[in-house]
Design a protein around this motif. Structure first.
Motif, PDB file in Angstrom:
ATOM      1  N   GLU A 153       1.540  -4.186  15.328  1.00 57.36           N
ATOM      2  CA  GLU A 153       0.943  -5.346  14.653  1.00 57.36           C
ATOM      3  C   GLU A 153       1.924  -6.521  14.624  1.00 57.36           C
ATOM      4  O   GLU A 153       1.534  -7.672  14.847  1.00 57.36           O
ATOM      5  N   ALA A 154       3.186  -6.233  14.375  1.00 58.47           N
ATOM      6  CA  ALA A 154       4.187  -7.295  14.255  1.00 58.47           C
ATOM      7  C   ALA A 154       4.562  -7.913  15.593  1.00 58.47           C
ATOM      8  O   ALA A 154       4.896  -9.095  15.646  1.00 58.47           O
ATOM      9  N   THR A 155       4.509  -7.140  16.662  1.00 58.73           N
ATOM     10  CA  THR A 155       5.083  -7.608  17.925  1.00 58.73           C
ATOM     11  C   THR A 155       4.086  -7.819  19.047  1.00 58.73           C
ATOM     12  O   THR A 155       4.492  -8.226  20.138  1.00 58.73           O
ATOM     13  N   GLN A 156       2.812  -7.548  18.801  1.00 56.18           N
ATOM     14  CA  GLN A 156       1.852  -7.715  19.890  1.00 56.18           C
ATOM     15  C   GLN A 156       1.845  -9.138  20.405  1.00 56.18           C
ATOM     16  O   GLN A 156       2.062 -10.047  19.602  1.00 56.18           O
ATOM     17  N   PRO A 157       1.729  -9.371  21.654  1.00 59.69           N
ATOM     18  CA  PRO A 157       1.380  -8.448  22.721  1.00 59.69           C
ATOM     19  C   PRO A 157       2.587  -7.766  23.386  1.00 59.69           C
ATOM     20  O   PRO A 157       2.425  -7.040  24.351  1.00 59.69           O
ATOM     21  N   THR A 179       0.855  -1.177   0.000  1.00 59.82           N
ATOM     22  CA  THR A 179       0.000   0.000   0.000  1.00 59.82           C
ATOM     23  C   THR A 179       0.893   1.229   0.000  1.00 59.82           C
ATOM     24  O   THR A 179       2.117   1.123   0.051  1.00 59.82           O
ATOM     25  N   ALA A 180       0.273   2.400  -0.013  1.00 62.72           N
ATOM     26  CA  ALA A 180       1.046   3.636   0.047  1.00 62.72           C
ATOM     27  C   ALA A 180       1.798   3.746   1.366  1.00 62.72           C
ATOM     28  O   ALA A 180       2.822   4.404   1.447  1.00 62.72           O
ATOM     29  N   LYS A 181       1.294   3.095   2.406  1.00 64.51           N
ATOM     30  CA  LYS A 181       1.906   3.178   3.724  1.00 64.51           C
ATOM     31  C   LYS A 181       2.822   2.007   4.041  1.00 64.51           C
ATOM     32  O   LYS A 181       3.611   2.065   4.965  1.00 64.51           O
ATOM     33  N   ARG A 182       2.697   0.925   3.291  1.00 65.06           N
ATOM     34  CA  ARG A 182       3.468  -0.291   3.537  1.00 65.06           C
ATOM     35  C   ARG A 182       4.112  -0.759   2.250  1.00 65.06           C
ATOM     36  O   ARG A 182       3.562  -0.576   1.172  1.00 65.06           O
ATOM     37  N   GLY A 206       5.062   8.595   5.395  1.00 71.78           N
ATOM     38  CA  GLY A 206       5.748   9.764   5.945  1.00 71.78           C
ATOM     39  C   GLY A 206       5.338  10.043   7.375  1.00 71.78           C
ATOM     40  O   GLY A 206       5.920  10.908   8.038  1.00 71.78           O
ATOM     41  N   ASN A 207       4.364   9.317   7.862  1.00 74.91           N
ATOM     42  CA  ASN A 207       3.850   9.517   9.215  1.00 74.91           C
ATOM     43  C   ASN A 207       4.423   8.434  10.126  1.00 74.91           C
ATOM     44  O   ASN A 207       4.169   7.248   9.933  1.00 74.91           O
ATOM     45  N   HIS A 208       5.177   8.854  11.124  1.00 79.25           N
ATOM     46  CA  HIS A 208       5.805   7.883  12.022  1.00 79.25           C
ATOM     47  C   HIS A 208       4.790   7.066  12.813  1.00 79.25           C
ATOM     48  O   HIS A 208       5.087   5.947  13.232  1.00 79.25           O
ATOM     49  N   ASN A 209       3.595   7.601  13.002  1.00 81.14           N
ATOM     50  CA  ASN A 209       2.558   6.830  13.702  1.00 81.14           C
ATOM     51  C   ASN A 209       2.207   5.556  12.946  1.00 81.14           C
ATOM     52  O   ASN A 209       1.869   4.535  13.552  1.00 81.14           O
ATOM     53  N   ASP A 210       2.300   5.599  11.622  1.00 80.54           N
ATOM     54  CA  ASP A 210       2.041   4.401  10.817  1.00 80.54           C
ATOM     55  C   ASP A 210       3.110   3.339  11.061  1.00 80.54           C
ATOM     56  O   ASP A 210       2.808   2.148  11.119  1.00 80.54           O
ATOM     57  N   ALA A 211       4.364   3.769  11.216  1.00 83.95           N
ATOM     58  CA  ALA A 211       5.452   2.827  11.507  1.00 83.95           C
ATOM     59  C   ALA A 211       5.255   2.198  12.880  1.00 83.95           C
ATOM     60  O   ALA A 211       5.463   0.995  13.056  1.00 83.95           O
ATOM     61  N   VAL A 212       4.832   3.000  13.847  1.00 83.68           N
ATOM     62  CA  VAL A 212       4.577   2.467  15.188  1.00 83.68           C
ATOM     63  C   VAL A 212       3.431   1.468  15.139  1.00 83.68           C
ATOM     64  O   VAL A 212       3.515   0.382  15.731  1.00 83.68           O
ATOM     65  N   GLY A 237      16.947   2.871  15.617  1.00 83.29           N
ATOM     66  CA  GLY A 237      15.642   2.378  16.039  1.00 83.29           C
ATOM     67  C   GLY A 237      14.668   2.208  14.889  1.00 83.29           C
ATOM     68  O   GLY A 237      13.900   1.242  14.840  1.00 83.29           O
ATOM     69  N   ILE A 238      14.701   3.138  13.953  1.00 79.79           N
ATOM     70  CA  ILE A 238      13.835   3.047  12.775  1.00 79.79           C
ATOM     71  C   ILE A 238      14.235   1.833  11.934  1.00 79.79           C
ATOM     72  O   ILE A 238      13.377   1.058  11.491  1.00 79.79           O
ATOM     73  N   ALA A 239      15.529   1.650  11.741  1.00 83.52           N
ATOM     74  CA  ALA A 239      15.996   0.484  10.992  1.00 83.52           C
ATOM     75  C   ALA A 239      15.626  -0.810  11.718  1.00 83.52           C
ATOM     76  O   ALA A 239      15.235  -1.796  11.089  1.00 83.52           O
ATOM     77  N   ALA A 240      15.724  -0.794  13.055  1.00 81.92           N
ATOM     78  CA  ALA A 240      15.339  -1.968  13.854  1.00 81.92           C
ATOM     79  C   ALA A 240      13.874  -2.311  13.626  1.00 81.92           C
ATOM     80  O   ALA A 240      13.507  -3.472  13.465  1.00 81.92           O
ATOM     81  N   SER A 241      13.044  -1.298  13.610  1.00 82.24           N
ATOM     82  CA  SER A 241      11.620  -1.512  13.371  1.00 82.24           C
ATOM     83  C   SER A 241      11.382  -2.126  12.002  1.00 82.24           C
ATOM     84  O   SER A 241      10.570  -3.047  11.852  1.00 82.24           O
ATOM     85  N   ASP A 242      12.100  -1.642  10.990  1.00 86.62           N
ATOM     86  CA  ASP A 242      11.964  -2.210   9.645  1.00 86.62           C
ATOM     87  C   ASP A 242      12.338  -3.691   9.630  1.00 86.62           C
ATOM     88  O   ASP A 242      11.679  -4.502   8.978  1.00 86.62           O
TER      89      ASP A 242
END
Length: 150
Positions: free
Chosen positions: A83-87, A5-8, A72-78, A53-58
């Protein structure tokens, strides 16, 4: 299957490995500057910690979901990291802390302090430890994500 998607964006194994190398280099670059005695050094430490930290998240999202954030919105990365690490809330806490100070350390000087830079490096290091366990080649998640096959 991961969605684009545009965000992913789908991310393959070689891109994940490249982001893993980036994260390590950013973290290595941050660590020596945190002990210096100048605002400029603390900015370098904090800025590199944020990038680590950003690279770690990727890497985490890439291994577990087969995609990473390209918004471009960091909230989308969070949100994607959640989603990837819950809980497990720790990766979100570390990334959120890093992103909260991103502008100060990368674009300004307000709030740049040695103790704050040290805290950012610590957040990046903790995400690095998490990333290391996720990104190990023997992690079953590598086999679960079809987009990661070589």
């Amino acid at each position: 299957m991961a969605r684009q998607t545009a965000k992913r964006q789908n991310i393959d194994r070689s891109a994940i490995q490249a982001r893993l190398a980036d994260a390590l280099k950013f973290l290595e670059a941050a660590q020596p500057f945190v002990e210096d005695d100048s605002v400029s050094s603390w900015k370098v430490a904090g800025s590199n910690a944020v990038n680590a930290g950003i690279a770690a998240s990727d890497v985490i999202c890439g291994v577990l979901l087969g995609e990473c954030s390209r918004s471009g919105n960091h909230n989308d990365a969070v949100a994607l990291l959640v989603e990837a690490t819950q809980p497990d809330a720790a990766p979100r806490r570390h990334l959120t802390a890093l992103l909260a100070d991103k502008s100060n350390y990368q674009y300004g000087t307000a709030g740049v302090r040695q103790d704050a830079a040290r805290a950012l490096v610590e957040h990046a290091a903790r995400n690095w430890l998490r990333r290391q366990s996720v990104a190990r080649s023997d992690n079953p998640a590598w086999g679960l994500t079809a987009k990661l096959s070589s």
